[in-house]
Design a protein around this motif. Structure first.
Motif, PDB file in Angstrom:
ATOM      1  N   ARG A 277       0.837  -1.218   0.000  1.00 38.25           N
ATOM      2  CA  ARG A 277       0.000   0.000   0.000  1.00 38.25           C
ATOM      3  C   ARG A 277       0.858   1.250   0.000  1.00 38.25           C
TER       4      ARG A 277
ATOM      5  N   GLU B 184      -3.883   4.345  -8.015  1.00 36.46           N
ATOM      6  CA  GLU B 184      -4.834   3.983  -9.060  1.00 36.46           C
ATOM      7  C   GLU B 184      -4.890   2.474  -9.274  1.00 36.46           C
ATOM      8  N   LEU B 185      -3.733   1.862  -9.095  1.00 39.03           N
ATOM      9  CA  LEU B 185      -3.647   0.433  -9.375  1.00 39.03           C
ATOM     10  C   LEU B 185      -3.879  -0.401  -8.130  1.00 39.03           C
TER      11      LEU B 185
ATOM     12  N   ASP C 261      -7.095  -3.186  -7.397  1.00 37.01           N
ATOM     13  CA  ASP C 261      -7.221  -4.495  -8.020  1.00 37.01           C
ATOM     14  C   ASP C 261      -5.955  -5.312  -7.885  1.00 37.01           C
ATOM     15  N   VAL C 262      -4.798  -4.633  -7.803  1.00 35.23           N
ATOM     16  CA  VAL C 262      -3.561  -5.387  -7.573  1.00 35.23           C
ATOM     17  C   VAL C 262      -3.651  -6.102  -6.242  1.00 35.23           C
TER      18      VAL C 262
ATOM     19  N   LEU D 120       8.131  -8.358  -6.292  1.00 40.16           N
ATOM     20  CA  LEU D 120       8.232  -8.290  -7.745  1.00 40.16           C
ATOM     21  C   LEU D 120       7.412  -7.122  -8.304  1.00 40.16           C
ATOM     22  N   LEU D 121       6.490  -6.643  -7.503  1.00 41.58           N
ATOM     23  CA  LEU D 121       5.700  -5.491  -7.965  1.00 41.58           C
ATOM     24  C   LEU D 121       6.479  -4.187  -7.865  1.00 41.58           C
TER      25      LEU D 121
ATOM     26  N   ARG E   2       8.324  -2.178  -9.316  1.00 42.83           N
ATOM     27  CA  ARG E   2       8.884  -1.843 -10.623  1.00 42.83           C
ATOM     28  C   ARG E   2       8.270  -0.529 -11.103  1.00 42.83           C
TER      29      ARG E   2
ATOM     30  N   GLY F 226       6.466   0.782 -13.334  1.00 48.11           N
ATOM     31  CA  GLY F 226       5.072   0.988 -13.724  1.00 48.11           C
ATOM     32  C   GLY F 226       4.109   0.982 -12.561  1.00 48.11           C
ATOM     33  N   ILE F 227       4.522   0.403 -11.458  1.00 47.33           N
ATOM     34  CA  ILE F 227       3.612   0.207 -10.346  1.00 47.33           C
ATOM     35  C   ILE F 227       3.831   1.232  -9.223  1.00 47.33           C
TER      36      ILE F 227
ATOM     37  N   GLY G 159       3.523  -8.977 -10.840  1.00 48.78           N
ATOM     38  CA  GLY G 159       4.170  -7.688 -11.148  1.00 48.78           C
ATOM     39  C   GLY G 159       4.357  -7.526 -12.640  1.00 48.78           C
TER      40      GLY G 159
ATOM     41  N   THR H 266       2.383  -4.773 -14.911  1.00 48.03           N
ATOM     42  CA  THR H 266       3.100  -3.726 -15.637  1.00 48.03           C
ATOM     43  C   THR H 266       2.681  -3.733 -17.103  1.00 48.03           C
TER      44      THR H 266
ATOM     45  N   ASN I 118      -0.825  -2.443 -17.524  1.00 46.89           N
ATOM     46  CA  ASN I 118      -0.789  -1.001 -17.286  1.00 46.89           C
ATOM     47  C   ASN I 118      -0.305  -0.258 -18.519  1.00 46.89           C
TER      48      ASN I 118
ATOM     49  N   ARG J  25     -12.057 -11.476  -2.327  1.00 41.16           N
ATOM     50  CA  ARG J  25     -10.755 -10.807  -2.495  1.00 41.16           C
ATOM     51  C   ARG J  25     -10.481  -9.802  -1.396  1.00 41.16           C
TER      52      ARG J  25
ATOM     53  N   ARG K 162     -12.323  -4.804  -5.486  1.00 36.62           N
ATOM     54  CA  ARG K 162     -13.003  -5.034  -6.756  1.00 36.62           C
ATOM     55  C   ARG K 162     -12.028  -5.604  -7.775  1.00 36.62           C
TER      56      ARG K 162
ATOM     57  N   ARG L 291     -10.602  -5.673 -11.651  1.00 35.18           N
ATOM     58  CA  ARG L 291     -10.542  -4.771 -12.800  1.00 35.18           C
ATOM     59  C   ARG L 291     -10.581  -5.631 -14.064  1.00 35.18           C
TER      60      ARG L 291
END
Lengths: 869, 112
Positions: free
Chosen positions: A23, A29-30, A33-34, A63-64, A66, A68-69, B44, B48, B51, B70, B74, B76
């Motif tokens: 968190r 934004e991601l 759902d991630v 691994l997240l 990165r 883009g995340i 990940g 990416t 995204n 979950r 929600r 996506r």
């Protein structure tokens, strides 16, 4: 199945720290759902193995991590900027080391400026805090008596008719406690063989309710109930009863004035220096009143009165009713009205004019605050003008930074940071300087100031001072330097805008105007003090000492005088009722032929013995002096002012009635000031009554030391119970001008400091000019310009600026110093000569500074400055 | 085409999204790929890619309804946009052209 799954899943939750970490870094934004995906996976996996699910969850989270995340941390990085900050500090440090001379000038100027200001602030704080430690300080009031004279003048005195105390207590429900306070007195304390003088006052039992002087021993409510009680300070208790005074002091007997025994009924904590009342003992006022039947009268003022108002009561109502209280009880015989002043303000607003407080010591406080501000400002001005002048050396750096993408804002920050660093260092140094010099300052001002950095207020002020100094010093360079064009910066050629040049000139003018003002002030104050101290008073105050006729001396005053005159070093002796140069016994009850009975005129009355005129060195203008050959008990001498007021065409032989004693004027003596030189000379009547005088004046000749030794022996012989004490009249006279003397030495010091700081700035600027014009100088030298010519060339600009500063400073200085002098009834003229001296001093010092640097520049070998282009 | 070129993994993700049609969200896409390609995909890496594709406009997404499964989050759901379809088609077209241009002998290994 579904419900059972939900309930089961609640037992298996993904590791909290990993979730929190996710968190933290995940783009919001991601995130939803991630996180949902991960949790879903976790639930699925945990069905087979919980440990594995946990590990896999953690791996997935890692691994997240990165691009883009991860969320955008840009906003935060802009605020923190640690890397840049480190760089700024490093560069500032290197620059400081690289240009040691400039750094020194800057730092030295700031340090002395700040040290002086901090010292002044400590002094000011101490002055403002006077009497503020009393718990009821906000509702404690001093009562004043305004006596309206027929001449239109208002004479104000703190001496209040004592019966007013009862009126306040009984008829004013708004008032909580009322206390009488006598003048400060010195009495001889005797315990066994141990005797010495102690200062103290007669007060009402309510004294300790009105004021917050902590009681260490004794019962606060009953310790002043008996007129033979005395309450003493801890210091006095230790002196007479030793270190275990706590056990021994109470109930002990002290013989006071060799007249009466008093019982110690209490001990109070030593009176702090921040108390305007200073005393080591208090005795119930009742004791004094019982011996002096003139006190309980509406026509005399024997005591000061201070009262505290009840909480939440309005002073205004009290003031209105109180005003006419004396008149009501004296049938409006003399117009005397009551005026109230907050007790804690009596110290700073002690000057009362036309029946209203009008300044006093607060004026000196204000002057010093202004000086403190000036000193910091001129030190900051140095920093500003040097930083702008030095800009040439930083141009390349600025240019390169700009090319690398530095914005104006960050360049500005850089210069601010440098300024803050320097001011921080300067403040630290100046604290050390203050700490070193505070003992000397205390000696000079008679204070006991201390630098207590752990005090929140002091610490806050110091931090604030650092910030303000940094802001003031850094603002101009921070705004100016980043605005140079990149190309110019990198080429290293700098054309200052006309605005910048004007600004720099303005700063120099400003600095020198202030320095000049301080010098002018110093000279004027010094001049006036010399005048005051050396003025021919009409009374010869040199070699004149006086001894209070205490105890046996009073009864044997005649013998004492005769014996004194046998000492070869003693020239004359007389006795009076007090120090004629600081005299306050007056009456409005004198009358003479042709006086309107309704007129109220306050006249000083001095009672004297034989040889008054010879001993005091005053002059008899008309008539004769007192003489043993006549019966002079109803003869009076008057001074010139009194003669003018009475209006006798020929005063000698005129009728005069003092205190109901009809008599004749036998002579007129010259005027001498009986109060400070701030006041006009008051009228004086001298009575002859040797039996009722309390002070012996002794004029010595030859060796003063021998004289003192013989006088001491004689005094001890006649009056063994009292320690021998004497005062020199001239020293006492000087003591009356203590705050002026302090101001005098302080302005002298601060004027010196200000001129030093200004010259440091000038030195820096002259260096700047020299370096700016180094090529020009080189070329001129090659063409044969003489050294003198070059020095003139480099210095003339500053010469002009100093002349401008002089022109500005003179009228301002004239105005304020004239105002200061106007307070004195006796004053020196504001001599134009003083201004010229101040101008010459500033000019010479400034010119020396500039031409020294110019000389240095002019002697440089032209090859060195012309070799590169 | 040059500007919005699609990498191999991206192409697979997009195709998978299309295959799953109405049920394309993180977990299903991941599983589908893992199943069909027989290789591990990390959340990940996949996220990416999703995204990036969405930023390029090849995919669009919307939130489904919250479910208790979950942790209340929600899902996506992703869809291939028409622009995405064009991109995929152009990739396929390029490949097809390439395949078509290969001379028969090139893959005739009898004589080598």
């Amino acid at each position: 199945m579904g419900t059972s799954m939900v309930s089961r899943n609640q037992h298996f939750k993904p590791p909290g720290f990993a979730l929190r970490f996710l968190r933290f870094f995940c783009n919001p934004e991601l995130l939803e759902d991630v996180e949902g995906d991960l949790v879903e996976l976790f639930e699925e996996r945990s069905r087979s193995s919980k440990v594995k699910a946990n590990v896999r969850f953690l791996v997935d989270v890692l691994l997240l991590l990165r691009p883009g995340i991860i969320k955008n941390f840009e906003i935060n990085t802009q605020l923190i900027h640690t890397g840049m900050l480190r760089n700024f500090i490093l560069i500032a440090w290197r620059n400081a080391l690289k240009h040691k001379g400039y750094t020194f000038i800057n730092l030295f100027g700031l340090v002395i400026g700040l040290a002086a200001s901090i010292t002044i602030m400590l002094w000011v704080e101490d002055e403002l805090a006077m009497d503020s430690f009393h718990e009821k300080e906000a509702r404690t009031y001093q009562v004043w008596r305004n006596m309206y004279q027929t001449s239109g003048e208002i004479v104000t005195t703190p001496g209040i008719p004592q019966p007013l105390e009862f009126v306040l207590e009984e008829e004013y429900p708004e008032i909580e406690d009322v206390t009488l306070i006598s003048w400060q007195m010195e009495k001889v304390f005797q315990i066994g063989d141990n005797s010495s003088y102690e200062i103290g006052r007669y007060v009402s039992p309510e004294f300790f309710q009105v004021f917050s002087y902590p009681i260490l021993l004794g019962d606060q409510n009953s310790m002043m109930s008996d007129i033979s009680n005395v309450v003493i300070s801890k210091r006095t208790a230790e002196k007479y009863f030793g270190t275990n005074w706590r056990q021994k002091a109470l109930g002990q007997t002290i013989r006071i004035e060799d007249r009466k025994d008093f019982m110690v009924s209490g001990v109070f904590e030593n009176v702090p220096k921040r108390s305007s009342l200073q005393f080591d003992w208090v005795i119930p006022a009742e004791e004094y009143i019982s011996r002096n039947d003139w006190v309980p009268s509406w026509y005399n003022g024997g005591f000061g009165i201070v009262f505290s108002l009840k909480d939440n009561k309005d002073l205004l109502q009290v003031t209105e009713r109180l005003e006419q209280e004396i008149n009501k009880h004296t049938n409006y015989e003399n117009d005397e009205r009551i005026m109230l002043q907050k007790f804690s303000e009596t110290h700073l607003y002690s000057k009362i004019e036309n029946g209203q407080p009008s300044g006093g010591r607060i004026e000196y406080v204000r002057i010093l605050i202004v000086i403190a501000i000036f000193l910091v400002v001129i030190a900051c001005v140095n920093f500003m003008s040097l930083a702008t002048a030095r800009a040439g050396r930083r141009l390349k750096e600025i240019g390169v930074r700009k090319v690398m993408g530095a914005r104006k804002v960050s360049l500005g920050q850089q210069f601010y940071i440098e300024a803050f660093m320097l001011s921080g260092v300067a403040v630290l140094f100046s604290l050390a300087v203050v700490w070193l010099f505070l003992p000397y300052f205390n000696e000079l001002t008679g204070k006991s100031l201390s630098l207590n950095v752990s005090n929140i207020q002091v610490l806050g002020t110091i931090i604030l001072l650092t910030l303000i100094t940094g802001m003031m010093a850094g603002s101009y360079p921070a705004l100016l330097l980043p605005s140079f064009k990149i190309i110019q910066s990198i080429k290293g050629t700098l054309k200052h805008s006309p605005g910048a040049i004007l600004m720099r000139r303005g700063l120099v003018v400003f600095q020198f105007s202030i320095s000049l003002l301080l010098i002018i002030g110093t000279l004027v104050v010094n001049n006036q003090m010399n005048y005051v101290l050396n003025k021919n008073l009409g009374l010869d105050k040199e070699n004149l000492l006086y001894v209070s006729l205490d105890g046996a001396l009073f009864e044997k005053s005649k013998t004492y005088k005769e014996e004194l005159l046998k000492i070869p070093e003693v020239k004359n002796v007389t006795t009076t009722t007090g120090n004629p140069l600081d005299y306050g016994r007056s009456t409005s009850g004198a009358s003479w032929d042709g006086k309107n009975p309704n007129d109220v005129v306050e006249i000083n009355v001095l009672t004297a013995g034989d040889d008054l005129i010879e001993t005091l060195g005053i002059e008899l203008l008309q008539g004769r002096a007192f003489s043993k050959e006549f019966n002079d008990s109803t003869s009076y001498l008057i001074n010139e002012v009194a003669a003018r007021i009475m209006g006798y065409e020929n005063p000698v032989g005129g009728n005069l009635n003092v205190w109901g004693q009809k008599g004749k004027i036998i002579g007129v003596i010259n005027d001498f000031p009986m109060a400070s030189l701030y006041e006009p000379i008051e009228p004086l009547i001298v009575r002859y009554d040797p039996a009722n005088t309390f002070v012996a004046f002794i004029r010595t000749q030859g060796n003063t030391y021998e004289a003192l030794k013989s006088i001491e022996e004689l005094t001890a012989q006649i009056n063994p119970a009292h320690p021998f004490r004497y005062k020199f009249l001239d020293e006492q006279y000087e003591a009356n001008y203590k705050s002026e003397m302090t101001l005098n030495s302080l302005t002298r010091i601060f004027a010196g400091i200000s001129i030093v700081i200004s010259c440091l700035g000038l030195l820096g600027l002259a260096s700047y000019t020299a370096s700016q014009r180094s090529k020009e100088i080189g070329i001129r030298k090659v063409h044969g310009a003489s050294m003198l010519h070059l020095i003139y060339l480099l210095s003339k600009e500053y010469g002009r600026l100093m002349i401008v500063a002089f022109v500005l400073a003179v009228p301002i200085g004239y105005y304020y110093m004239n105002q200061w002098l106007m307070d004195f009834e006796f004053r020196t003229e504001l001599n134009w000569f003083l201004f010229v001296i101040a101008g010459i001093v500033a000019f010479v010092v400034g010119a020396l500074t500039v031409s020294l640097r110019s000389y240095q520049a002019a002697t440089v070998n032209p090859v060195d400055v012309l070799k590169d282009e | 085409m040059s500007k919005n070129s699609i990498g191999e993994f991206e192409e697979i993700v997009m195709l998978t999204v299309a295959v799953l049609y109405n049920d394309a969200y993180g977990i299903t896409i991941k599983k589908e790929i893992e199943e069909r390609l027989k290789r591990k995909v990390s959340v990940g890496a996949m996220r990416t890619a999703l995204n990036r594709l969405e930023k390029k406009g090849f995919l669009s997404s919307e939130f489904g309804e919250a479910t208790a499964v979950r942790g209340g989050k929600r899902k996506r759901y992703f869809k291939v946009t028409p622009y995405g379809k064009t991109a995929l088609e152009s990739v396929m077209e390029t490949r097809k052209q390439l395949w078509d241009s290969i001379p028969d002998v090139a893959f005739d290994f009898k004589f080598s």
